[in-house]
Write a protein that holds these residues in place. Structure first.
Motif, PDB file in Angstrom:
ATOM      1  N   ILE A  75       0.831  -1.210   0.000  1.00  0.00           N
ATOM      2  CA  ILE A  75       0.000   0.000   0.000  1.00  0.00           C
ATOM      3  C   ILE A  75       0.863   1.258   0.000  1.00  0.00           C
ATOM      4  O   ILE A  75       0.642   2.168  -0.803  1.00  0.00           O
ATOM      5  CB  ILE A  75      -0.943   0.017   1.225  1.00  0.00           C
ATOM      6  CG1 ILE A  75      -1.896  -1.179   1.189  1.00  0.00           C
ATOM      7  CG2 ILE A  75      -1.739   1.316   1.268  1.00  0.00           C
ATOM      8  CD1 ILE A  75      -2.787  -1.276   2.400  1.00  0.00           C
ATOM      9  N   ILE A  76       1.826   1.319   0.897  1.00  0.00           N
ATOM     10  CA  ILE A  76       2.612   2.539   1.094  1.00  0.00           C
ATOM     11  C   ILE A  76       3.515   2.784  -0.108  1.00  0.00           C
ATOM     12  O   ILE A  76       4.302   1.912  -0.499  1.00  0.00           O
ATOM     13  CB  ILE A  76       3.444   2.443   2.384  1.00  0.00           C
ATOM     14  CG1 ILE A  76       2.514   2.312   3.590  1.00  0.00           C
ATOM     15  CG2 ILE A  76       4.343   3.661   2.538  1.00  0.00           C
ATOM     16  CD1 ILE A  76       3.224   2.175   4.907  1.00  0.00           C
ATOM     17  N   GLU A  77       3.413   3.976  -0.667  1.00  0.00           N
ATOM     18  CA  GLU A  77       4.210   4.338  -1.832  1.00  0.00           C
ATOM     19  C   GLU A  77       5.537   4.954  -1.408  1.00  0.00           C
ATOM     20  O   GLU A  77       5.666   5.515  -0.326  1.00  0.00           O
ATOM     21  CB  GLU A  77       3.436   5.321  -2.710  1.00  0.00           C
ATOM     22  CG  GLU A  77       2.166   4.737  -3.312  1.00  0.00           C
ATOM     23  CD  GLU A  77       1.437   5.730  -4.187  1.00  0.00           C
ATOM     24  OE1 GLU A  77       0.809   5.302  -5.167  1.00  0.00           O
ATOM     25  OE2 GLU A  77       1.494   6.933  -3.883  1.00  0.00           O
ATOM     26  N   PHE A  78       6.524   4.844  -2.285  1.00  0.00           N
ATOM     27  CA  PHE A  78       7.854   5.422  -2.100  1.00  0.00           C
ATOM     28  C   PHE A  78       8.499   4.948  -0.793  1.00  0.00           C
ATOM     29  O   PHE A  78       9.177   5.707  -0.112  1.00  0.00           O
ATOM     30  CB  PHE A  78       7.786   6.954  -2.131  1.00  0.00           C
ATOM     31  CG  PHE A  78       7.264   7.498  -3.429  1.00  0.00           C
ATOM     32  CD1 PHE A  78       8.061   7.526  -4.559  1.00  0.00           C
ATOM     33  CD2 PHE A  78       5.968   7.972  -3.520  1.00  0.00           C
ATOM     34  CE1 PHE A  78       7.581   8.017  -5.759  1.00  0.00           C
ATOM     35  CE2 PHE A  78       5.475   8.470  -4.722  1.00  0.00           C
ATOM     36  CZ  PHE A  78       6.283   8.487  -5.844  1.00  0.00           C
ATOM     37  N   PHE A  84      10.708  10.444   1.713  1.00  0.00           N
ATOM     38  CA  PHE A  84       9.352  10.815   1.303  1.00  0.00           C
ATOM     39  C   PHE A  84       8.352  10.584   2.437  1.00  0.00           C
ATOM     40  O   PHE A  84       7.660  11.516   2.877  1.00  0.00           O
ATOM     41  CB  PHE A  84       8.958  10.006   0.065  1.00  0.00           C
ATOM     42  CG  PHE A  84       7.596  10.326  -0.475  1.00  0.00           C
ATOM     43  CD1 PHE A  84       7.421  11.380  -1.350  1.00  0.00           C
ATOM     44  CD2 PHE A  84       6.493   9.573  -0.111  1.00  0.00           C
ATOM     45  CE1 PHE A  84       6.164  11.683  -1.850  1.00  0.00           C
ATOM     46  CE2 PHE A  84       5.235   9.862  -0.608  1.00  0.00           C
ATOM     47  CZ  PHE A  84       5.076  10.918  -1.480  1.00  0.00           C
ATOM     48  N   ASN A  85       8.256   9.354   2.916  1.00  0.00           N
ATOM     49  CA  ASN A  85       7.277   9.043   3.960  1.00  0.00           C
ATOM     50  C   ASN A  85       7.685   9.611   5.318  1.00  0.00           C
ATOM     51  O   ASN A  85       6.824   9.945   6.134  1.00  0.00           O
ATOM     52  CB  ASN A  85       7.091   7.524   4.054  1.00  0.00           C
ATOM     53  CG  ASN A  85       6.378   6.962   2.836  1.00  0.00           C
ATOM     54  OD1 ASN A  85       5.337   7.452   2.432  1.00  0.00           O
ATOM     55  ND2 ASN A  85       6.954   5.940   2.225  1.00  0.00           N
ATOM     56  N   LEU A 193       5.873   2.227  -6.291  1.00  0.00           N
ATOM     57  CA  LEU A 193       4.490   2.593  -6.613  1.00  0.00           C
ATOM     58  C   LEU A 193       3.652   1.322  -6.690  1.00  0.00           C
ATOM     59  O   LEU A 193       3.242   0.894  -7.774  1.00  0.00           O
ATOM     60  CB  LEU A 193       4.431   3.358  -7.938  1.00  0.00           C
ATOM     61  CG  LEU A 193       5.085   4.738  -7.962  1.00  0.00           C
ATOM     62  CD1 LEU A 193       5.075   5.309  -9.373  1.00  0.00           C
ATOM     63  CD2 LEU A 193       4.385   5.685  -7.000  1.00  0.00           C
ATOM     64  N   PRO A 194       3.382   0.690  -5.546  1.00  0.00           N
ATOM     65  CA  PRO A 194       2.673  -0.603  -5.574  1.00  0.00           C
ATOM     66  C   PRO A 194       1.239  -0.499  -6.074  1.00  0.00           C
ATOM     67  O   PRO A 194       0.681  -1.491  -6.547  1.00  0.00           O
ATOM     68  CB  PRO A 194       2.717  -1.056  -4.110  1.00  0.00           C
ATOM     69  CG  PRO A 194       2.867   0.203  -3.324  1.00  0.00           C
ATOM     70  CD  PRO A 194       3.708   1.106  -4.170  1.00  0.00           C
ATOM     71  N   LEU A 195       0.629   0.679  -5.969  1.00  0.00           N
ATOM     72  CA  LEU A 195      -0.750   0.844  -6.416  1.00  0.00           C
ATOM     73  C   LEU A 195      -0.846   1.258  -7.883  1.00  0.00           C
ATOM     74  O   LEU A 195      -1.954   1.389  -8.413  1.00  0.00           O
ATOM     75  CB  LEU A 195      -1.458   1.895  -5.545  1.00  0.00           C
ATOM     76  CG  LEU A 195      -1.511   1.584  -4.043  1.00  0.00           C
ATOM     77  CD1 LEU A 195      -2.213   2.704  -3.300  1.00  0.00           C
ATOM     78  CD2 LEU A 195      -2.203   0.261  -3.789  1.00  0.00           C
ATOM     79  N   PHE A 196       0.293   1.457  -8.518  1.00  0.00           N
ATOM     80  CA  PHE A 196       0.309   1.860  -9.923  1.00  0.00           C
ATOM     81  C   PHE A 196       0.431   0.612 -10.790  1.00  0.00           C
ATOM     82  O   PHE A 196       1.407  -0.131 -10.700  1.00  0.00           O
ATOM     83  CB  PHE A 196       1.479   2.809 -10.186  1.00  0.00           C
ATOM     84  CG  PHE A 196       1.533   3.335 -11.594  1.00  0.00           C
ATOM     85  CD1 PHE A 196       0.724   4.390 -11.975  1.00  0.00           C
ATOM     86  CD2 PHE A 196       2.389   2.777 -12.527  1.00  0.00           C
ATOM     87  CE1 PHE A 196       0.769   4.881 -13.266  1.00  0.00           C
ATOM     88  CE2 PHE A 196       2.442   3.262 -13.818  1.00  0.00           C
ATOM     89  CZ  PHE A 196       1.628   4.315 -14.191  1.00  0.00           C
ATOM     90  N   ARG A 265       2.670  14.043  -3.510  1.00  0.00           N
ATOM     91  CA  ARG A 265       2.593  12.846  -4.357  1.00  0.00           C
ATOM     92  C   ARG A 265       2.614  13.231  -5.835  1.00  0.00           C
ATOM     93  O   ARG A 265       3.269  12.576  -6.652  1.00  0.00           O
ATOM     94  CB  ARG A 265       1.320  12.061  -4.038  1.00  0.00           C
ATOM     95  CG  ARG A 265       1.201  10.747  -4.798  1.00  0.00           C
ATOM     96  CD  ARG A 265      -0.036   9.972  -4.362  1.00  0.00           C
ATOM     97  NE  ARG A 265      -0.077   8.656  -4.981  1.00  0.00           N
ATOM     98  CZ  ARG A 265      -0.670   8.393  -6.137  1.00  0.00           C
ATOM     99  NH1 ARG A 265      -1.272   9.375  -6.800  1.00  0.00           N
ATOM    100  NH2 ARG A 265      -0.663   7.167  -6.633  1.00  0.00           N
ATOM    101  N   GLY A 266       1.895  14.293  -6.182  1.00  0.00           N
ATOM    102  CA  GLY A 266       1.907  14.738  -7.565  1.00  0.00           C
ATOM    103  C   GLY A 266       3.287  15.191  -8.015  1.00  0.00           C
ATOM    104  O   GLY A 266       3.733  14.869  -9.126  1.00  0.00           O
ATOM    105  N   ILE A 267       3.974  15.930  -7.150  1.00  0.00           N
ATOM    106  CA  ILE A 267       5.332  16.372  -7.478  1.00  0.00           C
ATOM    107  C   ILE A 267       6.260  15.173  -7.631  1.00  0.00           C
ATOM    108  O   ILE A 267       7.097  15.120  -8.545  1.00  0.00           O
ATOM    109  CB  ILE A 267       5.847  17.329  -6.392  1.00  0.00           C
ATOM    110  CG1 ILE A 267       5.015  18.616  -6.381  1.00  0.00           C
ATOM    111  CG2 ILE A 267       7.318  17.659  -6.606  1.00  0.00           C
ATOM    112  CD1 ILE A 267       5.300  19.518  -5.197  1.00  0.00           C
TER     113      ILE A 267
END
Length: 297
Positions: A75-78, A84-85, A193-196, A265-267
């Motif tokens: 779930i957690i990205e980057f 980042f996190n 990017l596990p959700l991508f 996240r967008g950046i």
């Protein structure tokens, strides 16, 4: 020799497991502590509220432990692109702690709480101009709301919004000046990017840029849309319930943190898209150079 190598590999494997376990446990404890912070800092917390907080803290810590103990994120990205996190957690924790101390100062004032209240009041008044997010939050309150509550909402909105802006500024500095995430070594898009879904259709680069733009637009609009939505739904949700310190803390935190998180996240996704585009450009240039060399030969 092979026996010594096997023993060394086993030792390294055990040390890696212990390190991962310790890291997951520490993160789980930090998340639980973050959720419990308002209840710990506020002078009085109802028994029912405390029970709900304990359950939520336990569930969040378990989910965090499972996520970080796993070899790959779900779930957690980057996750493998620090900080980042960590930056997001620090921003969230700072907002919750500052707002909790400000609310605590209403009943048990100290030098620190007075200083934070004055700082938040100054920030809130500075940002409270027509059509600003802080002004919309203040207008979200009913006309007959207590003036002290309105002032507290303005103070909380000002300090939480400034923390979110500071968090975004730090991340932009990491991206533009320090070259995040390339500076940390090779960047694996699919792990971070596990959700991508790369097989979702269309060019990956185009989809990354589209998602980046969507997150940035939503991040900019949400501070304006959330108060408007709450005001429109005031017939079902009574905004005066924000007088509860716990509700005030988490409402103002969500109002400021969620848009900032989407902007970050967008950046980040835009940065990843730029890296992929640059890598493709170099690959195409190398292929053209090799083709020219073969033609000349």
């Amino acid at each position: 020799m092979a026996r010594h190598r096997t023993a060394a590999d086993q030792f390294e494997g055990k040390r890696a497991v212990i390190s991962q376990l310790t890291s997951a446990l520490s993160r789980a404890l930090l998340v639980a502590l973050l959720i419990a912070t308002p209840s710990l800092l506020l002078p009085s917390t109802e028994a029912d509220t405390a029970q709900v907080v304990v359950v939520l803290a336990f569930l969040a810590s378990v989910m965090t432990f499972i996520e970080y103990y796993g070899r790959y994120p779900s779930i957690i990205e980057f996750r493998f692109a620090p900080p980042f996190n960590r930056l997001k957690f620090i921003g969230l924790a700072a907002t919750v702690i500052l707002l909790s101390l400000i609310c605590r100062g209403k009943t048990d004032p100290t030098g620190l709480t007075v200083l934070l209240t004055n700082l938040g009041t100054g920030l809130g008044e500075a940002i409270d101009f027509p059509y600003s997010p802080v002004r919309l939050v203040v207008l979200m309150m009913p006309a007959d709301a207590d003036l002290e509550l309105v002032s507290l909402v303005r103070t909380s909105a000002g300090i939480s919004y400034m923390v979110s802006l500071l968090m975004m500024f730090v991340f932009l500095t990491l991206v533009r000046i320090f070259g995040w995430p390339a500076r940390n070594g090779a960047f694996n898009v699919w792990v971070n990017l596990p959700l991508f879904d790369p097989t979702g259709g269309g060019d990956v680069l185009h989809r990354l840029k589209r998602d980046a733009g969507l997150n940035i637009v939503l991040g900019i609009l949400l501070p304006f849309l959330i108060p408007a939505a709450v005001k429109a739904a005031s017939t079902l949700i009574d905004p005066i319930s924000i007088a509860n310190p716990q509700t005030l803390i988490w409402t103002m935190t969500a109002w400021a943190f969620l848009p900032a998180s989407m902007l970050i996240r967008g950046i980040a996704m835009g940065r990843i898209a730029d890296m992929i585009e640059e890598k493709r450009r170099r690959a195409y240039a190398r292929a053209e150079a090799e083709a020219d060399g073969l033609q000349r030969a």
